[in-house]
Structures are given as structure tokens and as C-alpha cells.
Design a protein around this motif. Structure first.
Motif, PDB file in Angstrom:
ATOM      1  N   ALA A 130       2.965   5.074  -0.870  1.00  0.00           N
ATOM      2  CA  ALA A 130       3.843   6.153  -0.414  1.00  0.00           C
ATOM      3  C   ALA A 130       3.480   6.592   1.005  1.00  0.00           C
ATOM      4  N   GLU A 131       2.187   6.681   1.293  1.00  0.00           N
ATOM      5  CA  GLU A 131       1.752   7.069   2.640  1.00  0.00           C
ATOM      6  C   GLU A 131       2.174   6.028   3.673  1.00  0.00           C
ATOM      7  N   THR A 132       2.073   4.756   3.304  1.00  0.00           N
ATOM      8  CA  THR A 132       2.455   3.689   4.226  1.00  0.00           C
ATOM      9  C   THR A 132       3.937   3.774   4.570  1.00  0.00           C
ATOM     10  N   LEU A 133       4.772   3.986   3.565  1.00  0.00           N
ATOM     11  CA  LEU A 133       6.203   4.129   3.832  1.00  0.00           C
ATOM     12  C   LEU A 133       6.464   5.351   4.717  1.00  0.00           C
ATOM     13  N   ALA A 134       5.770   6.462   4.452  1.00  0.00           N
ATOM     14  CA  ALA A 134       5.953   7.667   5.266  1.00  0.00           C
ATOM     15  C   ALA A 134       5.557   7.422   6.728  1.00  0.00           C
ATOM     16  N   LEU A 135       4.480   6.668   6.941  1.00  0.00           N
ATOM     17  CA  LEU A 135       4.059   6.364   8.312  1.00  0.00           C
ATOM     18  C   LEU A 135       5.024   5.385   8.986  1.00  0.00           C
ATOM     19  N   GLY A 136       5.652   4.523   8.198  1.00  0.00           N
ATOM     20  CA  GLY A 136       6.701   3.660   8.745  1.00  0.00           C
ATOM     21  C   GLY A 136       7.899   4.481   9.193  1.00  0.00           C
ATOM     22  N   LEU A 137       8.278   5.459   8.388  1.00  0.00           N
ATOM     23  CA  LEU A 137       9.375   6.350   8.758  1.00  0.00           C
ATOM     24  C   LEU A 137       9.021   7.180   9.990  1.00  0.00           C
ATOM     25  N   TYR A 331       2.321 -11.384  -0.028  1.00  0.00           N
ATOM     26  CA  TYR A 331       2.671 -10.099  -0.642  1.00  0.00           C
ATOM     27  C   TYR A 331       2.509 -10.154  -2.159  1.00  0.00           C
ATOM     28  N   THR A 332       1.956  -9.067  -2.717  1.00  0.00           N
ATOM     29  CA  THR A 332       1.686  -9.016  -4.158  1.00  0.00           C
ATOM     30  C   THR A 332       2.309  -7.808  -4.854  1.00  0.00           C
ATOM     31  N   GLY A 333       2.823  -6.847  -4.118  1.00  0.00           N
ATOM     32  CA  GLY A 333       3.316  -5.623  -4.743  1.00  0.00           C
ATOM     33  C   GLY A 333       4.457  -5.004  -3.967  1.00  0.00           C
ATOM     34  N   PHE A 334       4.324  -3.713  -3.683  1.00  0.00           N
ATOM     35  CA  PHE A 334       5.331  -2.938  -2.960  1.00  0.00           C
ATOM     36  C   PHE A 334       5.658  -3.570  -1.615  1.00  0.00           C
ATOM     37  N   VAL A 335       6.950  -3.750  -1.318  1.00  0.00           N
ATOM     38  CA  VAL A 335       7.410  -4.230  -0.013  1.00  0.00           C
ATOM     39  C   VAL A 335       8.555  -3.345   0.455  1.00  0.00           C
ATOM     40  N   LEU A 347      13.449  -2.845  11.603  1.00  0.00           N
ATOM     41  CA  LEU A 347      12.798  -2.067  12.655  1.00  0.00           C
ATOM     42  C   LEU A 347      11.316  -1.885  12.321  1.00  0.00           C
ATOM     43  N   VAL A 348      11.049  -1.648  11.061  1.00  0.00           N
ATOM     44  CA  VAL A 348       9.689  -1.521  10.520  1.00  0.00           C
ATOM     45  C   VAL A 348       9.692  -2.243   9.178  1.00  0.00           C
ATOM     46  N   ALA A 349       8.627  -2.980   8.880  1.00  0.00           N
ATOM     47  CA  ALA A 349       8.590  -3.705   7.603  1.00  0.00           C
ATOM     48  C   ALA A 349       7.152  -4.008   7.219  1.00  0.00           C
ATOM     49  N   GLY A 350       6.906  -4.048   5.917  1.00  0.00           N
ATOM     50  CA  GLY A 350       5.558  -4.369   5.454  1.00  0.00           C
ATOM     51  C   GLY A 350       5.465  -4.381   3.956  1.00  0.00           C
ATOM     52  N   GLY A 351       4.225  -4.302   3.478  1.00  0.00           N
ATOM     53  CA  GLY A 351       4.026  -4.321   2.039  1.00  0.00           C
ATOM     54  C   GLY A 351       2.570  -4.491   1.651  1.00  0.00           C
ATOM     55  N   ARG A 352       2.370  -4.611   0.334  1.00  0.00           N
ATOM     56  CA  ARG A 352       1.029  -4.715  -0.257  1.00  0.00           C
ATOM     57  C   ARG A 352       0.633  -6.178  -0.408  1.00  0.00           C
ATOM     58  N   TYR A 353      -0.639  -6.471  -0.056  1.00  0.00           N
ATOM     59  CA  TYR A 353      -1.130  -7.851  -0.119  1.00  0.00           C
ATOM     60  C   TYR A 353      -2.557  -7.874  -0.685  1.00  0.00           C
ATOM     61  N   PRO A 363     -15.763 -11.884  -1.154  1.00  0.00           N
ATOM     62  CA  PRO A 363     -16.320 -12.207  -2.474  1.00  0.00           C
ATOM     63  C   PRO A 363     -15.776 -11.324  -3.588  1.00  0.00           C
ATOM     64  N   MET A 364     -15.035 -10.285  -3.217  1.00  0.00           N
ATOM     65  CA  MET A 364     -14.464  -9.380  -4.219  1.00  0.00           C
ATOM     66  C   MET A 364     -13.049  -9.006  -3.809  1.00  0.00           C
ATOM     67  N   PRO A 365     -12.193  -8.684  -4.788  1.00  0.00           N
ATOM     68  CA  PRO A 365     -10.828  -8.252  -4.456  1.00  0.00           C
ATOM     69  C   PRO A 365     -10.852  -6.937  -3.677  1.00  0.00           C
ATOM     70  N   ILE A 366      -9.991  -6.830  -2.680  1.00  0.00           N
ATOM     71  CA  ILE A 366      -9.886  -5.611  -1.877  1.00  0.00           C
ATOM     72  C   ILE A 366      -8.406  -5.247  -1.756  1.00  0.00           C
ATOM     73  N   PRO A 367      -7.994  -4.089  -2.287  1.00  0.00           N
ATOM     74  CA  PRO A 367      -6.589  -3.676  -2.137  1.00  0.00           C
ATOM     75  C   PRO A 367      -6.236  -3.517  -0.665  1.00  0.00           C
ATOM     76  N   ALA A 368      -4.995  -3.877  -0.305  1.00  0.00           N
ATOM     77  CA  ALA A 368      -4.598  -3.799   1.108  1.00  0.00           C
ATOM     78  C   ALA A 368      -3.095  -3.639   1.227  1.00  0.00           C
ATOM     79  N   ILE A 369      -2.676  -2.894   2.239  1.00  0.00           N
ATOM     80  CA  ILE A 369      -1.259  -2.688   2.522  1.00  0.00           C
ATOM     81  C   ILE A 369      -1.091  -2.382   4.001  1.00  0.00           C
ATOM     82  N   GLY A 370       0.070  -2.730   4.563  1.00  0.00           N
ATOM     83  CA  GLY A 370       0.304  -2.444   5.964  1.00  0.00           C
ATOM     84  C   GLY A 370       1.747  -2.684   6.353  1.00  0.00           C
ATOM     85  N   PHE A 371       2.051  -2.469   7.630  1.00  0.00           N
ATOM     86  CA  PHE A 371       3.393  -2.738   8.131  1.00  0.00           C
ATOM     87  C   PHE A 371       3.354  -3.018   9.619  1.00  0.00           C
TER      88      PHE A 371
END
Length: 387
Positions: A130-137, A331-335, A347-353, A363-371
Motif C-alpha cells: 500500500a505504501e509503494t502504491l501511495a509513493l507511486g501516486l 514478479y511474485t505478487g502485487f503489481v 507513467l509509474v509501474a512496479g510490483g512485488r518480487y 542465502p535466505m528469502p528477502i521480501p522486496a517491492i518497488g517501482f
């Protein structure tokens, strides 16, 4: 090669560049540290992980020792690699950036400006989405465009649907991989529904001989055969990747067909669209009627809806589609995409990877998202030009 000119930034009109830099200051105040990844990057991660769209448009070169290099086509992989090499690796950390990226775009310039953010290590996925989408807006509003069209999807929902189906593992991987390629996904569903034995390839005998053999031995055999034939790479794929694809075909060729009612269930899922609240209800109904284990994915989806609403995003303005993807394999989740409602380009685009950093060596899973933010497109809107 010792240095490369940053001409996209240097040639940009001063007011556009100044506005882009002010946008970066907004992200820095929100807690995202400024980062400057190198323009020249190892090509392998982009060729392996980005997807066909990016792979076909990369500018490739070679180092003095023969290593394959490229001009960065986007920032996500370079920022991810730098994060993994930093003391912050594994801990929550956000970065923002501004600079040129390089892609073959036909008649359009191959070098253009992008800004954006990448966020790593946050366990609160719904809130981070939700924060990522808000920062995209915030980026579109910064350039004077306060009401962009908001399109969202969720690759994780389709992955959960496929996981719940009675299919061979190879077919599950294939469907998820082809989700962002609508023509490929339609072909997969058609091929699965047809009776086995149709359209066998000329090399069906080799596939049949390999089917059921030890995976490592089969891979070594195919790799050796390709090397003997003098094949080193095809379309950006290494010999190892070609062998993997060949062996995957062996498994797919031996798999059972997809019942038409199952195909109808998948197509019904893909047809769900509308505002996120109504879509969640429709997916709950589908899961119940199809006896599909989608609760965890839908819980995350509804939690994200609540976080977006709490953050001031009007969900009635958000267009969700179960079939919406972004063409990137990682991408693995929210886009999401923000557009002006006229042009098809975002104009702006991204998602979870969430899987990307593991594939880059973590060596370990790390949640990540961006745009990413397309500076020139937003600037054209701001000045009344064509998008």
C-alpha cells in the motif's frame, strides 16, 4: 571500456531534471536512501531473470576478459545486487534512485530517465504494498497529474490458483511463468486441454528416451549434445538454459491433459475484474465453489485493500484484474501501473518480487517491492506535450 556519458540526465531540460530531483527528495524524506548503481552491469542476471520483453531490448557488450556486459535496462536488479553486497543485506532497507536506463525502443531514443524506489526486507507485506502504491501516486501528483488511472493485479493469486490445481509440477511452473505473456498462457491452456499425442515434435523420440531419467544425468547429456553440435547460446539463453527448456518439454509432453472444467475454472478466475472489494468477493465465491485453497492469498489481498484505504487511496478508483501482469518474470505478487488514461504506456509501474534476491544469490528469502517512474512521460503531461 572505462566510462560512459550520462547523457540522458545531462541533456534533459533543467526544469525537468530539477523536478525529478525534487521528487527524489520526497522519497528521501520518506526514509528511502539515495543510491547510484553502476551503468555497466553483468548481463547474465537480466538475461536470466527479467523476461522476454527486456531481454530482446538489452544493449550488450563484452569486457576485456570476454565477460558479457550490458547497459542497465532498469534499476531493480542493479539496486538489488548492491543491497545484497551491502552491510544492510537481510535487514529492512529502502532505496531511491534517478538516472538513465538503456533499451532498444525502435524509433525512440534508447536512453531515457527513470526514477523510483526499491524496498527490501519488510515483513509487513500488505502495508509495504500500500505504501509503494501511495509513493507511486506521489510521483504523478508531483508532476501535476493528480488523478491517474490505477491498474493493479496480483501474480500471487494466480500462483495460488495454479498450486491448487491437479497438474504436473512442470505444467504449474509453465503456467505461472507464462502468466505475463497472455498469448503464451492461452496457448498453454489450449495445449493442456487437447488430447495427448497431438502436435508431437520431431525430437519426440529423444524426449521419450529422457523422460523419467535422473534429472542431473539427463541435463548433463543434453548439455553435452548441444556443445558437440557447436551451440553455445541462442536468443540470449545459455546452453544450460536451453537444456533446462528441452527437459521441461519432455515432462510436459508426458503430462496428462487438462479437464475442460478445470480450464473453464482458470478462465473464470482470469475474467474477474472490477474494484478490489468486489473482486475479492468474487474470488472468495470461486474458491468456495471450486474447492480451491486460496485463503492465504485472499487474506493478503484483503489486508492490502484495507491498508490502501487507511492510507487514503479511494478503492473505487482502483481497477483490479486477475489477468493483469507486467511482463517481468521476477514478479511474485502485487503489481500496478499508473497511466493517464489515453496512452498505453505507464507513467509509474512496479510490483512485488519476493523471489528475486534469492535468485541473485541471497542465502535466505528477502521480501522486496518497488517501482519505476518514467520522467519524460510525466514531464510531457506536465507541459501539455504528448504522453
Amino acid at each position: 571500456m572505462t566510462s560512459l556519458p550520462v547523457s540522458a540526465a545531462a541533456d534533459a531540460p533543467g526544469d525537468i531534471l530539477s523536478s525529478a530531483r525534487r521528487l527524489l527528495s520526497v522519497y528521501e524524506k520518506a526514509g528511502y536512501a539515495r543510491t547510484h548503481p553502476g551503468i555497466l552491469q553483468p548481463a547474465e542476471p537480466f538475461l536470466d531473470l527479467s523476461g522476454e520483453d527486456i531481454r530482446a531490448r538489452i544493449f550488450l557488450t563484452a569486457g576485456r576478459s570476454g565477460e558479457e556486459l550490458c547497459l542497465r535496462p532498469d534499476f531493480t536488479i542493479p539496486v538489488s545486487r548492491d543491497y545484497l553486497a551491502s552491510p544492510a543485506a537481510g535487514a529492512p532497507q529502502g532505496y531511491c534512485y534517478l538516472g538513465p536506463v538503456f533499451r532498444d525502443r525502435g524509433a525512440l531514443p534508447g536512453e531515457f530517465l527513470q526514477a523510483g524506489i526499491e524496498s527490501f526486507g519488510r515483513a509487513d507485506k500488505a502495508a509495504a504494498d500500500a505504501e509503494t502504491l501511495a509513493l507511486g501516486l506521489a510521483a504523478t501528483a508531483h508532476f501535476g497529474h493528480h488523478t491517474p488511472e490505477i491498474r493493479i493485479g496480483d501474480v500471487g493469486l494466480f500462483t495460488a490458483l495454479v498450486a491448487a490445481l491437479d497438474l504436473a509440477p512442470a505444467w504449474k511452473r509453465r503456467l505461472v511463468k507464462d502468466f505475463n505473456r497472455k498469448a503464451s498462457l492461452a496457448q498453454d491452456l489450449e495445449r493442456l486441454t487437447l488430447s495427448s499425442g497431438n502436435g508431437k515434435a520431431d525430437y519426440q523420440g529423444v524426449l521419450a528416451a529422457l523422460a523419467g531419467s535422473d534429472p542431473k544425468a539427463a541435463h548433463a547429456l543434453v548439455t553435452d549434445l548441444l556443445s558437440i553440435a557447436g551451440i553455445s547460446a541462442v536468443g540470449g539463453r545459455s546452453v544450460g538454459e536451453i537444456a533446462d527448456r528441452f527437459l521441461e518439454q519432455a515432462t510436459l509432453g508426458a503430462s496428462a491433459t487438462l479437464p475442460r472444467e478445470t480450464r473453464a475454472l482458470v478462465e473464470r478466475f482470469l475474467s474477474i475484474n472490477g474494484n478490489p472489494v468486489d473482486a475479492a468477493a468474487a474470488m472468495r465465491t470461486l474458491a468456495k465453489e471450486g474447492k480451491l485453497a486460496l485463503d492465504a492469498a485472499l487474506d493478503l489481498f484483503e489486508s492490502r485493500n484495507a491498508q490502501m484505504k487507511t492510507g487514503g487511496i479511494d478503492l473505487s478508483r482502483v481497477a483490479f484484474s486477475c489477468a493483469f501482469g507486467r511482463g517481468m518474470d521476477y514478479y511474485t505478487g502485487f503489481v500496478f501501473e499508473l497511466t493517464d488514461g489515453k496512452a498505453n504506456e505507464p507513467l509509474v509501474a512496479g510490483g512485488r518480487y519476493d523471489d528475486l534476491l534469492t535468485r541473485l544469490g541471497s542465502p535466505m528469502p528477502i521480501p522486496a517491492i518497488g517501482f519505476s517512474v518514467w520522467i519524460e512521460r510525466l514531464s510531457d503531461l506536465d507541459t501539455g506535450g504528448a504522453a
